[in-house]
Design a protein around this motif. Structure first.
Motif, PDB file in Angstrom:
ATOM      1  N   TYR A  37       0.839  -1.155  -0.172  1.00  0.00           N
ATOM      2  CA  TYR A  37       0.043   0.050   0.099  1.00  0.00           C
ATOM      3  C   TYR A  37       0.980   1.026  -0.072  1.00  0.00           C
ATOM      4  O   TYR A  37       2.031   1.217   0.220  1.00  0.00           O
ATOM      5  N   ARG A  45      -4.270   6.284   2.346  1.00  0.00           N
ATOM      6  CA  ARG A  45      -3.450   5.063   2.017  1.00  0.00           C
ATOM      7  C   ARG A  45      -4.317   4.186   0.965  1.00  0.00           C
ATOM      8  O   ARG A  45      -5.550   4.037   1.298  1.00  0.00           O
ATOM      9  N   GLU A  46      -3.569   3.752   0.048  1.00  0.00           N
ATOM     10  CA  GLU A  46      -4.177   3.182  -1.068  1.00  0.00           C
ATOM     11  C   GLU A  46      -3.778   1.702  -1.715  1.00  0.00           C
ATOM     12  O   GLU A  46      -2.380   1.645  -1.256  1.00  0.00           O
ATOM     13  N   LEU A  47      -4.113   0.636  -1.886  1.00  0.00           N
ATOM     14  CA  LEU A  47      -3.743  -0.332  -2.581  1.00  0.00           C
ATOM     15  C   LEU A  47      -2.745  -0.101  -3.348  1.00  0.00           C
ATOM     16  O   LEU A  47      -3.151   0.472  -4.761  1.00  0.00           O
ATOM     17  N   ARG A  50      -1.292  -6.499  -4.476  1.00  0.00           N
ATOM     18  CA  ARG A  50      -1.274  -7.459  -3.418  1.00  0.00           C
ATOM     19  C   ARG A  50      -1.138  -9.020  -3.975  1.00  0.00           C
ATOM     20  O   ARG A  50      -1.626  -9.077  -4.939  1.00  0.00           O
TER      21      ARG A  50
END
Length: 116
Positions: A37, A45-47, A50
């Motif tokens: 992230y 906060r961002e992805l 993953r």
């Protein structure tokens, strides 16, 4: 308990590349559930990318085709290869581990700055 330690951040020029590493230790049995992230100043906060618990990979639209997440189960380590970096990729990058059951863990973050 799981401990996550990121490394590999730094200053790079636009168009350059960096590889981030996240080494996990403690009660972790698979890199599935690990991801990256990022948080830029003044933003949520961002992805970024993953490895889902299923083993599939997900990417933010903004990094598709430029970033690649991979991992090494033997080392409990995930990597984020970042190519064609842009100034808007500047952020603190965090490693996260979210197992199927139990709490979510975060690393301390590593700064990535893309600037000429």
């Amino acid at each position: 308990q799981v401990q996550l330690v990121e490394s590999g951040g730094g200053l790079v020029q636009p168009g350059g590349s960096l590889r981030l590493s996240c080494a996990a230790s403690g009660s972790i049995f698979s890199i599935n559930g690990m991801g990256w992230y990022r948080q830029a100043p003044g933003k949520d906060r961002e992805l970024v990318a993953r490895i889902a618990n299923s083993g599939n990979t997900d990417y933010a639209d903004s990094v598709k085709g430029r970033f690649t997440i991979s991992g090494d189960n033997a080392k409990n380590t995930v990597y984020l290869q970042m190519n064609s970096l842009k100034p808007e990729d500047t952020a603190v990058y965090y490693c996260r581990y979210r197992p199927t059951f139990g709490p979510t863990y975060w690393g301390q973050g590593t700064q990535v700055t893309v600037s000429s």
